[in-house]
Design an enzyme around this catalytic site. Structure first.
Site, PDB file in Angstrom:
ATOM      1  N   CYS A  31     -28.330  17.052  11.896  1.00 14.22           N
ATOM      2  CA  CYS A  31     -28.435  16.226  13.098  1.00 14.22           C
ATOM      3  C   CYS A  31     -27.045  15.905  13.651  1.00 14.22           C
ATOM      4  O   CYS A  31     -26.410  16.779  14.230  1.00 14.22           O
ATOM      5  CB  CYS A  31     -29.259  14.981  12.810  1.00 14.22           C
ATOM      6  SG  CYS A  31     -29.962  14.287  14.312  1.00 14.22           S
ATOM      7  N   HIS A  58     -33.757  17.098  10.793  1.00 15.70           N
ATOM      8  CA  HIS A  58     -33.503  16.455   9.499  1.00 15.70           C
ATOM      9  C   HIS A  58     -34.379  17.125   8.435  1.00 15.70           C
ATOM     10  O   HIS A  58     -35.391  16.554   8.019  1.00 15.70           O
ATOM     11  CB  HIS A  58     -33.868  14.969   9.567  1.00 15.70           C
ATOM     12  CG  HIS A  58     -32.902  14.131  10.327  1.00 15.70           C
ATOM     13  ND1 HIS A  58     -31.715  13.703   9.800  1.00 15.70           N
ATOM     14  CD2 HIS A  58     -32.955  13.642  11.586  1.00 15.70           C
ATOM     15  CE1 HIS A  58     -31.073  12.977  10.693  1.00 15.70           C
ATOM     16  NE2 HIS A  58     -31.797  12.918  11.792  1.00 15.70           N
ATOM     17  N   GLU A 113     -34.117  17.249   5.475  1.00 15.79           N
ATOM     18  CA  GLU A 113     -34.194  16.468   4.232  1.00 15.79           C
ATOM     19  C   GLU A 113     -35.501  15.690   4.107  1.00 15.79           C
ATOM     20  O   GLU A 113     -35.885  15.309   3.006  1.00 15.79           O
ATOM     21  CB  GLU A 113     -32.997  15.511   4.112  1.00 15.79           C
ATOM     22  CG  GLU A 113     -32.929  14.366   5.118  1.00 15.79           C
ATOM     23  CD  GLU A 113     -32.162  14.716   6.402  1.00 15.79           C
ATOM     24  OE1 GLU A 113     -32.079  15.925   6.729  1.00 15.79           O
ATOM     25  OE2 GLU A 113     -31.668  13.799   7.074  1.00 15.79           O
TER      26      GLU A 113
HETATM   27  N1  GLN Z   1     -26.268  10.006  17.164  1.00 13.61           N
HETATM   28  C1  GLN Z   1     -26.794  11.303  17.354  1.00 13.61           C
HETATM   29  C2  GLN Z   1     -27.880  11.303  18.429  1.00 13.61           C
HETATM   30  O1  GLN Z   1     -28.421  10.304  18.742  1.00 13.61           O
HETATM   31  C3  GLN Z   1     -27.336  11.885  16.055  1.00 13.61           C
HETATM   32  C4  GLN Z   1     -28.470  11.116  15.481  1.00 13.61           C
HETATM   33  C5  GLN Z   1     -28.759  11.471  14.048  1.00 13.61           C
HETATM   34  O2  GLN Z   1     -27.925  12.037  13.359  1.00 13.61           O
HETATM   35  N2  GLN Z   1     -29.935  11.105  13.550  1.00 13.61           N
HETATM   36  O3  GLN Z   1     -28.210  12.330  18.944  1.00 13.61           O
END
Ligand code: GLN
Length: 551
Positions: free
Chosen positions: A380, A506, A508
């Site tokens: 992410c 994600h 994970e």
């Molecule tokens: N801050 C970034 C976004 O909002 C990544 C978010 C995250 O890693 N969950 O896109």
């Protein structure tokens, strides 16, 4: 008739109620029962989405986009079921429903009260999980008995037994049996007090799970049984285990699952734990260390990265290696790099996160990994950071950034999508839950997954900016996974590098102890190759072992 198990906790928080409940769930599943789980959280936040990971740990995301308590991650990993947002209810969400109903006039002018309105809403939430496909619902009540906020929940679960019949409900209470050094004794008094408190709310536990550092004696067990009015068979000891995946075996050896089945009138069917035992054995035998640097913002509370850590461990179990995590504060990366202190790492993970702090350190870590052939996995925010690093240092886009961190950047390679720009409610702009990606045939990501259409969970606002697509496509950085409409970049991978791969998702959240998330599995395989230079040769993997199926 669906059966219910309610798990409460006493004495102190953080006793591992979630793990005890999930382990019990695992044991019931191993008997062929269909199990689902939920968490009732007494705090006032409507959901954990806006809670600080420093305080509360990771926000776990479900397929349907629920931002939930991290215990749901344990549930999914142990019972191997995908849960939904219905598996988490907080006081905040319960009051919101009741107050909305009151405003609509649903209560026809009646006085709206904790009992029955809030308690009925809690019972309705519990009942949401009941269906013909579920044999047992395990409900964990967060917090500890004695908390002010927990009272409506205890009242609701007390009433629940009367509603559905005594034989259909089992109360399991998790307590602590502390060891007092000076007197050299384990003490039962906190357990007694905690059970007294529970009873004062009308709940007599059927089983008590006693957490302790060392095993408790049979005398102590009898004492607890006697004083708490629970049969000896229902007093179960969960002494500290070396791995959390050992807990189901511990509870099984203590007979908790048969006992609970007896209480609930479920057939005491034979159960097959061989696969789980083999898994625990692999955890115990893994001795070759693989050092993974986790570059984070919340490293002082490792629970903030719980699913990432567990996914690394799952990959370690799969390959038979011991994952040794080096927690690296993102702001310190530049200094550590100058001092040569990251040289020993076999791999680097850049996990998700929000806000500007530490981002430059993460970018530096991504650059170090790229230039020094260190395996690097971006999740992410990690993918966004790797994109920025590549844009600045390879594509020559000076000052490239995400508009989240610098809204005047000349090169917003990561940006909000057009449709999201005017939304003022921040919660409303998040891409949440499962999204499908189309992988480029033959790419390393596609090979890792073994398929070309994959679904992973998301939780972010910003995206790879399509305006820069061609610049990247002409380089060695492959945009190897996209949304089906081709508008969103979901996966990137760098050619000519052992492993410099990232995803906007994600993965994970979907890793399981016996089925590591594919990118984690391949990342650790790559880190192992690097570790080989440092360590004695790795154990040979037999053809039929799970490790042989990877890469
Ligand atoms: N801050 C970034 C976004 O909002 C990544 C978010 C995250 O890693 N969950 O896109």
């Amino acid at each position: 008739m669906t059966k219910h198990i309610f798990v409460t906790g006493g004495v102190v928080s953080g006793l591992g109620k979630g793990l005890s409940g999930s382990s019990l769930g695992r044991l019931l599943k191993a008997r062929g029962l269909r199990v689902t789980m939920q968490k009732l959280d007494p705090y006032l936040n409507v959901d954990p989405g806006t809670m600080n990971p420093f305080e509360h740990g990771e926000v776990f995301v479900t397929d349907d986009g629920g931002e939930t308590d991290l215990d749901l991650g344990h549930y999914e990993r142990f019972i191997d079921e995908n849960l939904t947002v219905d598996s988490n209810a907080t006081t905040g969400s319960i009051y919101s429903s009741v107050i909305a109903a009151e405003r609509r006039g649903d209560y026809l002018g009646k006085t709206v009260q904790v009992i029955p309105h809030i308690t009925n809403e809690i019972k309705r939430r519990i009942n949401r999980l009941v269906s013909d496909d579920v044999d047992v619902v395990i409900t964990e009540v967060g917090g500890t008995v004695g908390d002010i906020e927990i009272l409506p929940f205890l009242e609701a679960i007390r009433q629940f037994r009367l509603d559905v019949g005594r034989d259909n409900v089992c109360y399991v209470h998790v307590t602590l049996v502390p060891y007092i050094g000076p007197s050299g004794e384990q003490k039962t008094k906190p357990t007694q007090h905690s059970v007294t408190e529970l009873r004062s709310r009308g709940i007599q536990p059927d089983a008590i799970v006693c957490r302790s550092d060392d095993p408790i004696s049979s005398d102590l067990r009898r004492k607890i049984s006697n004083l708490c009015d629970v049969p000896v068979a229902g007093v179960v000891n969960a002494a500290d285990a070396s791995s959390l995946y050992e807990i189901p075996l511990v509870l099984h050896n203590e007979g908790l699952d048969s006992y609970v089945c007896e209480i609930l009138g479920l057939d005491d069917r034979p159960l097959d734990l061989t696969a789980w035992e083999a898994l625990v054995e692999r955890v115990e035998q893994a001795s070759v260390p693989v050092r993974i640097g986790l570059i984070g913002k919340y490293v002082s509370l490792p629970d903030a990265y719980l699913s990432v850590v567990e996914s690394l461990n799952h990959a370690g179990i799969h390959h038979g290696v011991d994952i040794d995590i080096e927690w690296i504060q993102a702001e310190e990366v530049e200094g550590l790099l100058t001092a040569g202190r990251l040289r020993d790492l076999d791999g680097i993970v850049i996990p998700g996160g929000f806000g500007e702090r530490g981002v430059e350190g993460k970018i530096a870590a991504a650059g170090y990994a790229r230039e020094n052939a260190v395996p690097c996995l971006g999740l992410c925010l990690g993918m966004q950071v790797m994109t920025i690093e590549y844009a600045r240092n390879v594509l020559g886009l000076a000052g490239a950034n995400s508009s989240e961190f610098d809204n005047r950047t000349p090169h917003p390679v990561i940006d909000l999508m057009e449709s999201q720009r005017d939304v003022t409610d921040m919660g409303g702009t998040m891409r949440l839950g499962a999204y499908v990606a189309q992988l480029r045939p033959g790419s390393r990501v596609a090979r890792a997954y073994g398929e070309e259409v994959v679904s992973e969970r998301h939780r972010h606002r910003y995206e790879f900016n399509p305006r820069y697509r061609t610049r990247f496509e002409e380089s060695e950085l492959q945009l190897c996974g996209e949304s089906p409409d081709g508008r969103l970049v979901e996966f990137i991978e760098l050619d000519q590098h052992p492993f410099w791969i990232a995803t906007q998702a994600h993965p994970e959240f979907k890793s399981r102890p016996d089925r590591p998330a594919p990118l984690f599995r391949e990342f650790i395989a790559s880190a192992m190759q690097r570790a080989e230079g440092r360590n004695p040769p790795l154990p040979t993997i037999e053809a039929d072992s799970p490790a042989a199926s990877s890469s």
